[in-house]
Design a protein around this motif. Structure first.
Motif, short mmCIF file in Angstrom:
data_model
loop_
_atom_site.label_atom_id
_atom_site.label_comp_id
_atom_site.label_asym_id
_atom_site.label_seq_id
_atom_site.Cartn_x
_atom_site.Cartn_y
_atom_site.Cartn_z
N GLY A 174 6.59 106.77 53.86
CA GLY A 174 7.95 106.24 53.85
C GLY A 174 8.02 104.81 54.32
O GLY A 174 7.21 103.95 53.94
N ASP A 175 8.99 104.52 55.18
CA ASP A 175 9.25 103.15 55.63
C ASP A 175 8.10 102.57 56.44
O ASP A 175 8.03 101.35 56.62
CB ASP A 175 10.53 103.10 56.47
CG ASP A 175 11.78 103.39 55.65
OD1 ASP A 175 11.70 103.30 54.40
OD2 ASP A 175 12.82 103.73 56.24
N ASN A 176 7.22 103.41 56.97
CA ASN A 176 6.12 102.91 57.79
C ASN A 176 4.89 102.49 56.97
O ASN A 176 3.93 101.95 57.53
CB ASN A 176 5.67 103.98 58.79
CG ASN A 176 6.75 104.31 59.80
OD1 ASN A 176 7.59 103.48 60.13
ND2 ASN A 176 6.74 105.54 60.30
N ALA A 177 4.93 102.73 55.67
CA ALA A 177 3.73 102.52 54.85
C ALA A 177 3.27 101.06 54.87
O ALA A 177 2.08 100.77 55.07
CB ALA A 177 4.00 102.98 53.42
N GLY A 178 4.18 100.13 54.65
CA GLY A 178 3.80 98.72 54.60
C GLY A 178 3.25 98.22 55.92
O GLY A 178 2.24 97.52 55.96
N ALA A 179 3.92 98.57 57.02
CA ALA A 179 3.48 98.12 58.34
C ALA A 179 2.13 98.71 58.70
O ALA A 179 1.29 98.06 59.33
CB ALA A 179 4.52 98.49 59.39
N ALA A 180 1.91 99.98 58.30
CA ALA A 180 0.62 100.61 58.57
C ALA A 180 -0.50 99.87 57.84
O ALA A 180 -1.54 99.55 58.43
CB ALA A 180 0.66 102.07 58.15
N ARG A 181 -0.29 99.58 56.58
CA ARG A 181 -1.32 98.86 55.81
C ARG A 181 -1.54 97.45 56.37
O ARG A 181 -2.69 96.98 56.44
CB ARG A 181 -0.91 98.77 54.34
CG ARG A 181 -1.01 100.08 53.59
CD ARG A 181 -0.44 99.93 52.18
NE ARG A 181 -0.50 101.16 51.44
CZ ARG A 181 -1.45 101.48 50.57
NH1 ARG A 181 -2.44 100.64 50.35
NH2 ARG A 181 -1.42 102.63 49.92
N ALA A 182 -0.46 96.78 56.71
CA ALA A 182 -0.58 95.41 57.24
C ALA A 182 -1.36 95.37 58.54
O ALA A 182 -1.90 94.33 58.92
CB ALA A 182 0.80 94.80 57.43
N SER A 183 -1.45 96.48 59.23
CA SER A 183 -2.20 96.56 60.49
C SER A 183 -3.62 97.03 60.25
O SER A 183 -4.59 96.36 60.62
CB SER A 183 -1.49 97.52 61.44
OG SER A 183 -0.13 97.16 61.64
N VAL A 184 -3.78 98.20 59.62
CA VAL A 184 -5.09 98.83 59.48
C VAL A 184 -5.99 98.06 58.52
O VAL A 184 -7.21 98.05 58.68
CB VAL A 184 -4.93 100.30 59.06
CG1 VAL A 184 -6.28 100.98 58.87
CG2 VAL A 184 -4.12 101.07 60.12
N GLU A 185 -5.39 97.37 57.53
CA GLU A 185 -6.22 96.60 56.61
C GLU A 185 -6.88 95.39 57.28
O GLU A 185 -7.75 94.75 56.68
CB GLU A 185 -5.39 96.13 55.41
CG GLU A 185 -5.03 97.24 54.44
CD GLU A 185 -6.24 97.92 53.82
OE1 GLU A 185 -7.14 97.21 53.33
OE2 GLU A 185 -6.29 99.18 53.82
N ARG A 186 -6.54 95.11 58.52
CA ARG A 186 -7.20 94.04 59.27
C ARG A 186 -8.38 94.57 60.11
O ARG A 186 -8.92 93.87 60.95
CB ARG A 186 -6.19 93.31 60.15
CG ARG A 186 -5.12 92.58 59.33
CD ARG A 186 -4.17 91.79 60.18
NE ARG A 186 -4.80 90.64 60.81
CZ ARG A 186 -4.17 89.78 61.64
NH1 ARG A 186 -2.89 89.98 61.92
NH2 ARG A 186 -4.81 88.78 62.18
N THR A 187 -8.76 95.82 59.85
CA THR A 187 -9.84 96.45 60.61
C THR A 187 -11.12 95.62 60.59
O THR A 187 -11.75 95.41 61.64
CB THR A 187 -10.11 97.86 60.05
OG1 THR A 187 -9.00 98.71 60.38
CG2 THR A 187 -11.38 98.46 60.62
N THR A 188 -11.53 95.15 59.43
CA THR A 188 -12.79 94.41 59.34
C THR A 188 -12.72 93.12 60.15
O THR A 188 -13.66 92.77 60.88
CB THR A 188 -13.11 94.08 57.87
OG1 THR A 188 -13.17 95.30 57.12
CG2 THR A 188 -14.44 93.36 57.75
N GLU A 189 -11.60 92.42 60.05
CA GLU A 189 -11.41 91.18 60.81
C GLU A 189 -11.49 91.44 62.31
O GLU A 189 -12.18 90.71 63.05
CB GLU A 189 -10.04 90.57 60.47
CG GLU A 189 -9.64 89.39 61.30
CD GLU A 189 -8.17 89.04 61.17
OE1 GLU A 189 -7.70 88.16 61.93
OE2 GLU A 189 -7.47 89.64 60.32
#
Length: 504
Positions: free
Chosen positions: A248-263
């Motif tokens: 739901g509404d948390n999907a974008g914020a979750a991706r914007a956070s977890v997709e920075r895992t490698t960095e």
């Protein structure tokens, strides 16, 4: 054992008789590993080296069927040994031979092999089982979450007993192969590297491997409908992140956070040393809980961690645990500061790196939030008690202790300690006292008093003033000791938003 005995009636003659070792030398393994916080956790008498889990799960009924093959070595002459487990068992074999078994307490599975097991011998234990994990309760609670499209196993201090039999304590770490069969259209996420997947007759099997020692509570399983992203690090390590399709509404914020895992992992490698495992990533399932957890190589994040927008700080916290908590694990649960104090301090270092407030600023701002009479100062991070294992003082007072260490020994030595400790104890376990002695050895300074005041003594220790942390004198707001107004670091609200990080 052989003895030479004199046979009566035969003068000066003897024959060699084979007499078996005394049965008294074979005794049951202890039903706990010896952790004062959790007496029933873990078991004595053996050490596990590998778990091979072959599972099938049907979300429609919450039925989990499994065969666990456990490779271990005996540490005493064993007449019987225990496993920690809660589901219904149908058969157990030890070294290929059927064993008898019984249950006791809330999680003890007592296994009696057909013949006693000598000390220092490799053994293979095969357990066949089935059940509905969400129906198994300990004190009215289940660590297994049955979601709308699958299930999740991710909890601390334990979650193993809901889905596989184990020596369930961080002190007995092992490698893992996890093979999971799920209905077509669903995915199964676990630790490490996805070795293969295949479909047959309406089912898809996922085979995962975690090739470095892993505590049982750090083993995770998530089944459901996920959007999955994959990549590789500059060093070629596979990166896999997974997000439930109904966030739901948390999907974008979750991706914007977890997709920075490698960095984040690349940056942490500069702080703590080389990344210790064979894969990385994270997953965000459709659960209602609010916590996050450092499940090895692939941290679990509740959607609620991103309810107020992206928050990379929570990713920093869980990835820091890959060094402090996962590679180097607690020897006993009272050593939890070695996990949480360092993960919180990593959040402060990320803030410092991002120019949003130095660790010194955050230490003093945090210190100022708790007056001397605040019960916060009555919790000892070095031995908080099971009831306070995840208390805010373990995180925040524990992180202030590291800032105090940094100011005592200076930056070059401090960061040498942060890198050297996980290298010197890689894939093992440690106690707080061992860290104190290590810091003294590296720094050449006596540090026992500093750590005693911050980790073990009730009451608010003195924190010396550092001028750059302060705003104008006589203004309204939190005051630093002996100085004026503190200025709130820009990162504070994001860090504070992770205070529920391990509230289960």
């Amino acid at each position: 054992m052989q003895r030479r005995v004199l046979v009566p009636g035969v003068l000066a003659a003897s024959i060699l008789l084979a007499i078996p070792a005394s049965a008294a030398s074979f005794t049951p393994g202890a039903p706990g590993i010896g952790d004062a916080y959790y007496p029933a956790s873990g078991n004595g008498g053996y050490d596990v080296s590998h778990y091979d889990l072959r599972l099938q799960y049907q979300p429609a009924t919450d039925l989990l069927e499994g065969t666990a093959t456990i490779l271990a070595t005996t540490k005493q002459d064993l007449s019987r040994f225990n496993l920690d487990f809660g589901l219904k068992v149908s058969e157990i074999r030890v070294n290929g031979v059927k064993a008898s078994y019984a249950t006791s307490g809330t999680q003890e599975l007592e296994v009696t092999p057909a013949t006693p097991l000598p000390r220092d011998k490799a053994i293979t234990v095969v357990v066949k089982y089935a059940g509905k994990p969400s129906e198994f309760k300990v004190d009215g609670w289940s660590a297994w979450v049955h979601t709308p499209d699958g299930a999740v196993a991710a909890q601390e201090p334990d979650s193993a007993i809901w889905w596989f039999p184990a020596n369930d304590h961080p002190r007995d770490k092992a490698t893992f192969d996890v093979s999971v069969n799920v209905p077509d259209g669903l995915q199964a996420i676990s630790n490490g590297v996805l070795q293969s997947q295949s479909s047959r007759l309406g089912w898809t099997r996922y085979n995962w491997r975690s090739n470095k020692p892993q505590a049982t509570y750090l083993a995770t399983l998530a089944i459901g409908k996920f959007d999955i992203t994959t990549d590789k690090t500059a060093d070629g390590l596979p990166v896999l992140n997974a997000y439930s399709k109904d966030l739901g509404d948390n999907a974008g914020a979750a991706r914007a956070s977890v997709e920075r895992t490698t960095e984040v992992a690349d940056w942490l490698s500069g702080v703590f040393g080389p990344y210790p495992f064979n894969a990385l990533g994270g997953y965000v399932p459709n659960v209602t809980s609010g916590f996050a957890l450092e499940t090895q190589t692939r941290p679990f994040y509740s959607p609620r961690q991103f309810a107020n927008g992206a928050n990379v700080s929570v990713v920093v916290h869980e990835l820091a645990h890959q060094w402090y908590g996962d590679s180097v694990s607690v020897d006993n649960w009272k050593d939890i500061w070695l996990n949480e104090g360092f993960a919180r301090y990593a959040q402060w270092l990320w803030s410092e790196k991002e120019g949003e407030g130095s660790a010194a600023d955050l230490a003093r701002w945090t210190y100022a939030q708790h007056p001397a009479d605040d019960p916060f100062w009555q919790v000892a991070p070095g031995d908080p008690g099971a009831e306070n294992q995840f208390h805010g003082a373990v995180y925040d007072r524990g992180a202030i202790a590291l800032q105090a260490l940094r100011e005592q020994v200076g930056d070059p030595v401090f960061f040498q300690i942060l890198k050297g400790w996980p290298a010197s104890h890689a894939y093992g376990n440690a106690k707080i006292g061992e860290f104190v002695r290590y810091a003294e050895k590296v720094s050449g300074k006596p540090l026992a008093e500093l750590f005693d005041s911050w980790l073990y003594q009730a009451g608010r220790p003195d924190l010396p003033a550092v001028k750059p942390a302060y705003g104008p004198k006589n203004a309204k707001g939190p005051k630093a000791p002996g100085s004026g107004l503190l200025k709130e670091p820009r990162s504070w609200k994001k860090i504070a938003a992770t205070n529920t990080i391990h509230e289960h």
